[in-house]
Design an enzyme around this catalytic site. Structure first.
Site, PDB file in Angstrom:
ATOM      1  N   GLU A 289      39.965  33.950  45.162  1.00  0.00           N
ATOM      2  CA  GLU A 289      41.155  33.814  44.319  1.00  0.00           C
ATOM      3  C   GLU A 289      41.813  32.429  44.397  1.00  0.00           C
ATOM      4  O   GLU A 289      41.960  31.744  43.377  1.00  0.00           O
ATOM      5  CB  GLU A 289      42.183  34.907  44.680  1.00  0.00           C
ATOM      6  CG  GLU A 289      41.695  36.315  44.386  1.00  0.00           C
ATOM      7  CD  GLU A 289      41.565  36.639  42.889  1.00  0.00           C
ATOM      8  OE1 GLU A 289      41.127  37.742  42.562  1.00  0.00           O
ATOM      9  OE2 GLU A 289      41.894  35.763  42.056  1.00  0.00           O
TER      10      GLU A 289
ATOM     11  N   ASP B 167      35.942  40.152  44.210  1.00  0.00           N
ATOM     12  CA  ASP B 167      36.972  39.155  44.542  1.00  0.00           C
ATOM     13  C   ASP B 167      37.818  39.617  45.721  1.00  0.00           C
ATOM     14  O   ASP B 167      38.476  40.629  45.661  1.00  0.00           O
ATOM     15  CB  ASP B 167      37.847  38.887  43.312  1.00  0.00           C
ATOM     16  CG  ASP B 167      37.046  38.268  42.182  1.00  0.00           C
ATOM     17  OD1 ASP B 167      36.981  38.874  41.096  1.00  0.00           O
ATOM     18  OD2 ASP B 167      36.441  37.210  42.392  1.00  0.00           O
TER      19      ASP B 167
ATOM     20  N   ASP C  29      33.407  45.853  45.952  1.00  0.00           N
ATOM     21  CA  ASP C  29      34.298  45.030  45.133  1.00  0.00           C
ATOM     22  C   ASP C  29      33.811  43.588  45.308  1.00  0.00           C
ATOM     23  O   ASP C  29      33.046  43.278  46.221  1.00  0.00           O
ATOM     24  CB  ASP C  29      35.729  45.216  45.661  1.00  0.00           C
ATOM     25  CG  ASP C  29      36.686  44.148  45.147  1.00  0.00           C
ATOM     26  OD1 ASP C  29      36.761  43.976  43.922  1.00  0.00           O
ATOM     27  OD2 ASP C  29      37.315  43.477  45.977  1.00  0.00           O
TER      28      ASP C  29
ATOM     29  N   ARG D 134      38.551  32.577  28.363  1.00  0.00           N
ATOM     30  CA  ARG D 134      37.150  32.162  28.182  1.00  0.00           C
ATOM     31  C   ARG D 134      36.912  30.822  28.861  1.00  0.00           C
ATOM     32  O   ARG D 134      35.933  30.629  29.573  1.00  0.00           O
ATOM     33  CB  ARG D 134      36.815  32.064  26.686  1.00  0.00           C
ATOM     34  CG  ARG D 134      35.385  31.665  26.353  1.00  0.00           C
ATOM     35  CD  ARG D 134      35.180  31.607  24.848  1.00  0.00           C
ATOM     36  NE  ARG D 134      36.171  30.715  24.199  1.00  0.00           N
ATOM     37  CZ  ARG D 134      36.085  29.373  24.241  1.00  0.00           C
ATOM     38  NH1 ARG D 134      35.082  28.801  24.921  1.00  0.00           N
ATOM     39  NH2 ARG D 134      36.985  28.612  23.640  1.00  0.00           N
TER      40      ARG D 134
ATOM     41  N   ASP E 241      39.265  44.940  49.116  1.00  0.00           N
ATOM     42  CA  ASP E 241      40.153  44.025  49.844  1.00  0.00           C
ATOM     43  C   ASP E 241      41.616  44.254  49.526  1.00  0.00           C
ATOM     44  O   ASP E 241      42.485  43.681  50.194  1.00  0.00           O
ATOM     45  CB  ASP E 241      39.819  42.560  49.473  1.00  0.00           C
ATOM     46  CG  ASP E 241      40.288  42.242  48.056  1.00  0.00           C
ATOM     47  OD1 ASP E 241      41.232  41.427  47.909  1.00  0.00           O
ATOM     48  OD2 ASP E 241      39.746  42.826  47.101  1.00  0.00           O
TER      49      ASP E 241
ATOM     50  N   LYS F 275      42.923  38.348  32.074  1.00  0.00           N
ATOM     51  CA  LYS F 275      43.575  38.337  30.748  1.00  0.00           C
ATOM     52  C   LYS F 275      44.917  39.072  30.808  1.00  0.00           C
ATOM     53  O   LYS F 275      45.941  38.588  30.323  1.00  0.00           O
ATOM     54  CB  LYS F 275      42.654  39.004  29.713  1.00  0.00           C
ATOM     55  CG  LYS F 275      41.398  38.226  29.401  1.00  0.00           C
ATOM     56  CD  LYS F 275      40.625  38.795  28.211  1.00  0.00           C
ATOM     57  CE  LYS F 275      39.963  40.104  28.515  1.00  0.00           C
ATOM     58  NZ  LYS F 275      38.828  39.958  29.472  1.00  0.00           N
TER      59      LYS F 275
HETATM   60  C1  XBP Z   1      40.090  40.843  41.138  1.00  0.00           C
HETATM   61  C2  XBP Z   1      40.763  40.700  39.850  1.00  0.00           C
HETATM   62  C3  XBP Z   1      40.152  39.782  38.821  1.00  0.00           C
HETATM   63  C4  XBP Z   1      40.169  38.341  39.339  1.00  0.00           C
HETATM   64  C5  XBP Z   1      40.055  37.341  38.214  1.00  0.00           C
HETATM   65  O1  XBP Z   1      38.850  41.443  40.857  1.00  0.00           O
HETATM   66  O2  XBP Z   1      41.769  41.344  39.610  1.00  0.00           O
HETATM   67  O3  XBP Z   1      40.955  39.874  37.670  1.00  0.00           O
HETATM   68  O4  XBP Z   1      41.434  38.095  39.950  1.00  0.00           O
HETATM   69  O5  XBP Z   1      38.891  37.614  37.453  1.00  0.00           O
HETATM   70  P1  XBP Z   1      38.154  42.449  41.959  1.00  0.00           P
HETATM   71  P2  XBP Z   1      39.006  37.705  35.850  1.00  0.00           P
HETATM   72  O6  XBP Z   1      38.256  43.842  41.362  1.00  0.00           O
HETATM   73  O7  XBP Z   1      36.728  41.960  42.078  1.00  0.00           O
HETATM   74  O8  XBP Z   1      38.914  42.310  43.255  1.00  0.00           O
HETATM   75  O9  XBP Z   1      39.868  36.558  35.407  1.00  0.00           O
HETATM   76  O10 XBP Z   1      37.565  37.587  35.384  1.00  0.00           O
HETATM   77  O11 XBP Z   1      39.627  39.053  35.574  1.00  0.00           O
HETATM   78 MG    MG Z   2      39.196  42.561  45.158  1.00  0.00          MG
END
Ligand code: XBP
Ligand code: MG
Length: 240
Positions: free
Chosen positions: A18, A11, A9, A82, A182, A54
């Site tokens: 975040e 983020d 993963d 965007r 995470d 989104k």
């Molecule tokens: C975490 C998410 C993503 C990010 C924001 O992604 O839920 O939506 O918070 O990124 P991950 P976007 O699966 O890597 O933990 O605004 O591009 O969605």
């Molecule tokens: Mg994550």
């Protein structure tokens, strides 16, 4: 069947993106498009239960700003997101976000031992490539045989789609892989794809339910998770 690939993963797992990345970028984008609100850290922490920027914004508008959700809310969400992605890429490129402890070591050890690497994330390709380039250098993008991103699949985490896409491109069974996540949503997605999973909670996800994880540690260094430990965790989880 030996361990053949690690699936990460992004983020919260590769980097704590975040609070200092996505949240800052969202608030800058809200200002760009003339939205009169901004999100504080606690509000964003609650909204993170919804995967996808989104989808997160659309939910917020529908619940908290219904007056803005009347007109063409989809156009507003897409335009705002965007712009948010542009701000996030700039913030990351400026070096604002580093990798979490032990991530670079594990990636380099995995490569040295010939393990294959993949990414399964909810965020965008642009965001992933910016983070990898800024932290490990542009060539690191090619370390990953597949970068499965949120908009590549019909359903975002906790649906398993993005992990299943990564497995399909790798041509591997889940039992030959070890996933790193995470969050509870991410763990549920990985487990639904039948992947043994190591969880390293971040500030926003600490305290969530990680039942079913093969291992939960504060971070890869604190948990002593080098490649040898990752192999032991995988072996114990798969009896491989
Ligand atoms: C975490 C998410 C993503 C990010 C924001 O992604 O839920 O939506 O918070 O990124 P991950 P976007 O699966 O890597 O933990 O605004 O591009 O969605
Ligand atoms: Mg994550």
């Amino acid at each position: 069947m030996p361990l053949q690939a690690l699936i990460f993963d992004v983020d919260g797992t590769l980097a704590d993106t975040e609070r200092d990345g996505h949240l800052v970028a969202f608030n800058l984008a809200f200002s760009d498009v003339g939205l009169s609100f901004s999100w504080d850290s606690d509000t964003y922490g609650e909204l993170l239960r919804i995967s996808g920027g989104k989808e997160r914004l659309r939910h917020y508008l529908g619940v908290h700003r219904p007056e803005l959700a009347e007109d063409d809310v989809d156009a507003l969400v897409v335009d705002t997101h965007r712009r948010k992605t542009q701000h996030y890429v700039r913030l990351v490129t400026e070096g604002g976000i580093g990798l979490r402890p032990g991530v670079e070591r594990l990636l380099r050890e995995a490569r040295d031992e010939g393990l294959r690497l993949a990414i399964a994330t909810t965020t965008t390709h642009a965001n992933v490539e910016a983070l990898l380039s800024a932290t490990l250098g542009p060539p690191s993008i090619d370390w990953f045989e597949v970068i499965a991103a949120g908009d590549d699949v019909p359903a975002k985490k906790p649906a398993p789609d993005v992990f299943r896409l990564a497995l399909e491109v790798l041509g591997l069974a889940p039992g030959a892989c070890l996933a790193f996540e995470d969050s509870e949503n991410g763990l549920r997605a990985a487990l639904a794809a039948e992947l043994p999973t190591v969880v390293t909670p971040c500030a926003y996800t600490r305290g969530q339910c990680f039942d079913g994880a093969a291992l939960v540690v504060d971070d890869l260094v604190a948990g002593g998770v080098d490649i040898a430990m990752a192999r032991r965790v995988w072996r114990r989880a798969t009896r491989g």
